[in-house]
Design an enzyme around this catalytic site. Structure first.
Site, PDB file in Angstrom:
ATOM      1  N   ASP A 159       0.843  -1.204   0.000  1.00 21.31           N
ATOM      2  CA  ASP A 159       0.000   0.000   0.000  1.00 21.31           C
ATOM      3  C   ASP A 159       0.878   1.255   0.000  1.00 21.31           C
ATOM      4  O   ASP A 159       0.609   2.223  -0.713  1.00 21.31           O
ATOM      5  CB  ASP A 159      -0.899  -0.021   1.252  1.00 21.31           C
ATOM      6  CG  ASP A 159      -1.599  -1.356   1.401  1.00 21.31           C
ATOM      7  OD1 ASP A 159      -2.507  -1.616   0.610  1.00 21.31           O
ATOM      8  OD2 ASP A 159      -1.202  -2.169   2.263  1.00 21.31           O
ATOM      9  N   HIS A 187      -4.723  -3.273   6.140  1.00 25.47           N
ATOM     10  CA  HIS A 187      -4.524  -3.563   4.703  1.00 25.47           C
ATOM     11  C   HIS A 187      -5.884  -3.948   4.129  1.00 25.47           C
ATOM     12  O   HIS A 187      -6.206  -5.124   3.978  1.00 25.47           O
ATOM     13  CB  HIS A 187      -3.507  -4.685   4.523  1.00 25.47           C
ATOM     14  CG  HIS A 187      -3.364  -5.130   3.099  1.00 25.47           C
ATOM     15  ND1 HIS A 187      -2.889  -4.305   2.103  1.00 25.47           N
ATOM     16  CD2 HIS A 187      -3.659  -6.302   2.488  1.00 25.47           C
ATOM     17  CE1 HIS A 187      -2.898  -4.952   0.948  1.00 25.47           C
ATOM     18  NE2 HIS A 187      -3.361  -6.173   1.152  1.00 25.47           N
TER      19      HIS A 187
HETATM   20  P1  NAD Z   1      -1.922 -18.573  -4.181  1.00 28.60           P
HETATM   21  O1  NAD Z   1      -3.242 -19.241  -4.016  1.00 28.60           O
HETATM   22  O2  NAD Z   1      -1.284 -18.496  -5.513  1.00 28.60           O
HETATM   23  O3  NAD Z   1      -0.876 -19.281  -3.216  1.00 28.60           O
HETATM   24  C1  NAD Z   1      -1.173 -19.574  -1.889  1.00 28.60           C
HETATM   25  C2  NAD Z   1      -0.445 -20.856  -1.557  1.00 28.60           C
HETATM   26  O4  NAD Z   1      -0.622 -21.097  -0.162  1.00 28.60           O
HETATM   27  C3  NAD Z   1      -0.993 -22.068  -2.300  1.00 28.60           C
HETATM   28  O5  NAD Z   1       0.068 -22.707  -2.991  1.00 28.60           O
HETATM   29  C4  NAD Z   1      -1.566 -22.937  -1.189  1.00 28.60           C
HETATM   30  O6  NAD Z   1      -1.398 -24.323  -1.440  1.00 28.60           O
HETATM   31  C5  NAD Z   1      -0.725 -22.476  -0.001  1.00 28.60           C
HETATM   32  N1  NAD Z   1      -1.334 -22.743   1.300  1.00 28.60           N
HETATM   33  C6  NAD Z   1      -2.639 -22.737   1.640  1.00 28.60           C
HETATM   34  N2  NAD Z   1      -2.786 -23.087   2.923  1.00 28.60           N
HETATM   35  C7  NAD Z   1      -1.545 -23.286   3.412  1.00 28.60           C
HETATM   36  C8  NAD Z   1      -1.042 -23.683   4.685  1.00 28.60           C
HETATM   37  N3  NAD Z   1      -1.860 -23.937   5.706  1.00 28.60           N
HETATM   38  N4  NAD Z   1       0.296 -23.801   4.838  1.00 28.60           N
HETATM   39  C9  NAD Z   1       1.128 -23.574   3.812  1.00 28.60           C
HETATM   40  N5  NAD Z   1       0.717 -23.212   2.571  1.00 28.60           N
HETATM   41  C10 NAD Z   1      -0.606 -23.062   2.390  1.00 28.60           C
HETATM   42  O7  NAD Z   1      -2.065 -17.124  -3.514  1.00 28.60           O
HETATM   43  P2  NAD Z   1      -1.087 -15.874  -3.657  1.00 28.60           P
HETATM   44  O8  NAD Z   1      -1.534 -15.066  -4.821  1.00 28.60           O
HETATM   45  O9  NAD Z   1       0.318 -16.308  -3.549  1.00 28.60           O
HETATM   46  O10 NAD Z   1      -1.526 -15.045  -2.352  1.00 28.60           O
HETATM   47  C11 NAD Z   1      -1.253 -15.526  -1.060  1.00 28.60           C
HETATM   48  C12 NAD Z   1      -1.896 -14.629  -0.014  1.00 28.60           C
HETATM   49  O11 NAD Z   1      -1.315 -13.337  -0.023  1.00 28.60           O
HETATM   50  C13 NAD Z   1      -3.400 -14.397  -0.212  1.00 28.60           C
HETATM   51  O12 NAD Z   1      -4.014 -14.395   1.072  1.00 28.60           O
HETATM   52  C14 NAD Z   1      -3.454 -13.013  -0.809  1.00 28.60           C
HETATM   53  O13 NAD Z   1      -4.700 -12.384  -0.572  1.00 28.60           O
HETATM   54  C15 NAD Z   1      -2.364 -12.354  -0.003  1.00 28.60           C
HETATM   55  N6  NAD Z   1      -1.837 -11.088  -0.524  1.00 28.60           N
HETATM   56  C16 NAD Z   1      -1.516 -10.132   0.399  1.00 28.60           C
HETATM   57  C17 NAD Z   1      -0.988  -8.935  -0.006  1.00 28.60           C
HETATM   58  C18 NAD Z   1      -0.644  -7.865   1.002  1.00 28.60           C
HETATM   59  O14 NAD Z   1      -0.335  -6.736   0.584  1.00 28.60           O
HETATM   60  N7  NAD Z   1      -0.674  -8.118   2.298  1.00 28.60           N
HETATM   61  C19 NAD Z   1      -0.776  -8.702  -1.372  1.00 28.60           C
HETATM   62  C20 NAD Z   1      -1.104  -9.702  -2.294  1.00 28.60           C
HETATM   63  C21 NAD Z   1      -1.645 -10.891  -1.851  1.00 28.60           C
HETATM   64  C1  LMR Z   2      -3.546  -6.647  -2.733  1.00 23.90           C
HETATM   65  O1  LMR Z   2      -3.657  -5.615  -2.075  1.00 23.90           O
HETATM   66  O2  LMR Z   2      -3.217  -6.644  -3.933  1.00 23.90           O
HETATM   67  C2  LMR Z   2      -3.771  -7.966  -2.051  1.00 23.90           C
HETATM   68  O3  LMR Z   2      -4.093  -7.802  -0.707  1.00 23.90           O
HETATM   69  C3  LMR Z   2      -4.729  -8.835  -2.766  1.00 23.90           C
HETATM   70  C4  LMR Z   2      -6.144  -8.371  -2.546  1.00 23.90           C
HETATM   71  O4  LMR Z   2      -6.992  -9.195  -2.174  1.00 23.90           O
HETATM   72  O5  LMR Z   2      -6.406  -7.194  -2.743  1.00 23.90           O
END
Ligand code: NAD
Ligand code: LMR
Length: 324
Positions: A159, A187
């Site tokens: 962000d 967030h």
């Molecule tokens: P994704 O689905 O591609 O990957 C997530 C992975 O986590 C999968 O491979 C899944 O098998 C694994 N997983 C699920 N449960 C698990 C567990 N208990 N232990 C270990 N691994 C586990 O998702 P992504 O695009 O990589 O996103 C991951 C997370 O990050 C999501 O929650 C997404 O919303 C979040 N995210 C946060 C931000 C932020 O700014 N904070 C930004 C982008 C995404």
């Molecule tokens: C983001 O900000 O891109 C991530 O937290 C993914 C989402 O769900 O918005």
């Protein structure tokens, strides 16, 4: 040659990790002189995919990469970890708010908090990326009673970086000209990207942009950027999230002169009482972060800061049973 550090990464076969692990192994997070051991956690159905990632990591022949552990056991993945990046969780799809993931993902973070408590280095530094990141970080820290809650943080850096770029583009300057950006709170769509203390090329941001743009364009654009990416890409942000995770951990570990935004345990600063993981402006030095104190908060900011605090308290209430 320095001793290697152990870096645990969950969700290691997912989208974000597909960028993150390679950049960490190449030295982007802790420096080109710091050897690393990657400890990768996945769930059993994703272990084949994770093995593919391990094969590719090996094929890169990274000079700094000393070893790779791939496991579906959290006790193995967090063993002696110096850093833990908790990425593994279900991402949201179109039309969902991040808090819709609360139930689906909350249980993961209580189990992992306990595994970190029982296995990781006593100095471990934890970053929660998986959404809803702030409340997941709270759950993890509450399940790690032998560690300091301040060792757990939530990712607000994406962000923060988004806000810097929006302002740089609007003012025709470069992101490196933007200083003292602050994103307060959660967030989520209630986050408050605050320009009151921000400078561009040494000039107050408010001398360069109009109030109408700030309130009706800048703030909603930053708040809704995650959703805009999901709409455009059909999947949530991945490489930019990985990049922000690296920025967060690098600055925490190696220090920075810049004010950055981090989701950390609220401690009463700026009237935000303890019990939630709230994003504050911090500076990092000697491996520690410290809240920037003494900033003036006007009435507009106070209202926005309160709204995002209220949402975090609601999220907390919904997972109270997991807080130990
Ligand atoms: P994704 O689905 O591609 O990957 C997530 C992975 O986590 C999968 O491979 C899944 O098998 C694994 N997983 C699920 N449960 C698990 C567990 N208990 N232990 C270990 N691994 C586990 O998702 P992504 O695009 O990589 O996103 C991951 C997370 O990050 C999501 O929650 C997404 O919303 C979040 N995210 C946060 C931000 C932020 O700014 N904070 C930004 C982008 C995404
Ligand atoms: C983001 O900000 O891109 C991530 O937290 C993914 C989402 O769900 O918005």
């Amino acid at each position: 040659m320095k001793d290697p550090v152990r870096i645990a990464i969950t969700g290691a076969a997912g989208q974000i990790s597909y960028s993150l692990v390679f950049r960490i192994a190449s030295g982007d997070m802790l420096g080109k002189d710091q050897p690393v051991i990657l400890q990768l956690l996945e769930i059993p159905p994703a272990m084949d995919a994770l093995n593919g990632v391990v094969m590719e990591l090996n094929d890169c022949a990274f000079p700094l990469l000393q070893d790779i552990v791939a496991s579906d056991d959290a006790n193995v993945a967090f063993k002696d970890a110096d850093f833990a990046l908790l990425v593994g969780a279900r991402p949201r799809g179109p039309g969902m708010e991040r808090k819709d993931l609360l139930e689906a993902n909350a249980a993961i973070f209580s189990v992992q908090g306990k595994a970190i408590n029982d296995n990781a280095s006593r100095d471990v530094r934890v970053l929660v990326v998986g959404n809803p990141a702030n409340t997941n970080a709270l759950i993890a820290s509450c399940n790690a009673p032998d560690l300091d809650a301040g060792q757990f943080t939530a990712m607000m850096r994406l962000d923060h970086n988004r806000a810097k770029t929006q302002l740089a583009q609007k003012t025709g300057k470069h992101v490196t000209d933007v200083e003292q950006m602050i994103v307060w709170g959660n967030h989520s769509a209630t986050q408050y990207p605050d320009l009151a203390h921000c400078k561009v090329d040494g000039k107050p941001a408010f001398d360069l942009v109009e109030r109408d743009w700030y309130e009706n364009d800048f703030i909603p654009t930053v708040q809704q950027r995650g959703a805009a990416i999901i709409k455009a890409r059909g999947a949530s942000s991945a490489a930019s999230a990985a990049s922000a995770a690296i920025d967060h951990m690098r600055d925490w570990a190696l220090g920075t002169d810049e004010v950055v935004s981090m989701g950390i345990p609220a401690d009463g600063s700026y009237g935000v009482e303890p019990g939630i993981m709230y994003s504050y402006p911090v500076v990092c030095q000697n491996g520690k972060y410290e809240i920037v104190q003494g900033l003036d908060v006007n009435e507009f900011s106070r209202g926005r800061m309160q709204a995002t605090e209220d949402e975090l308290r609601e999220e907390r209430a919904a997972v109270e049973h997991l807080l130990g």
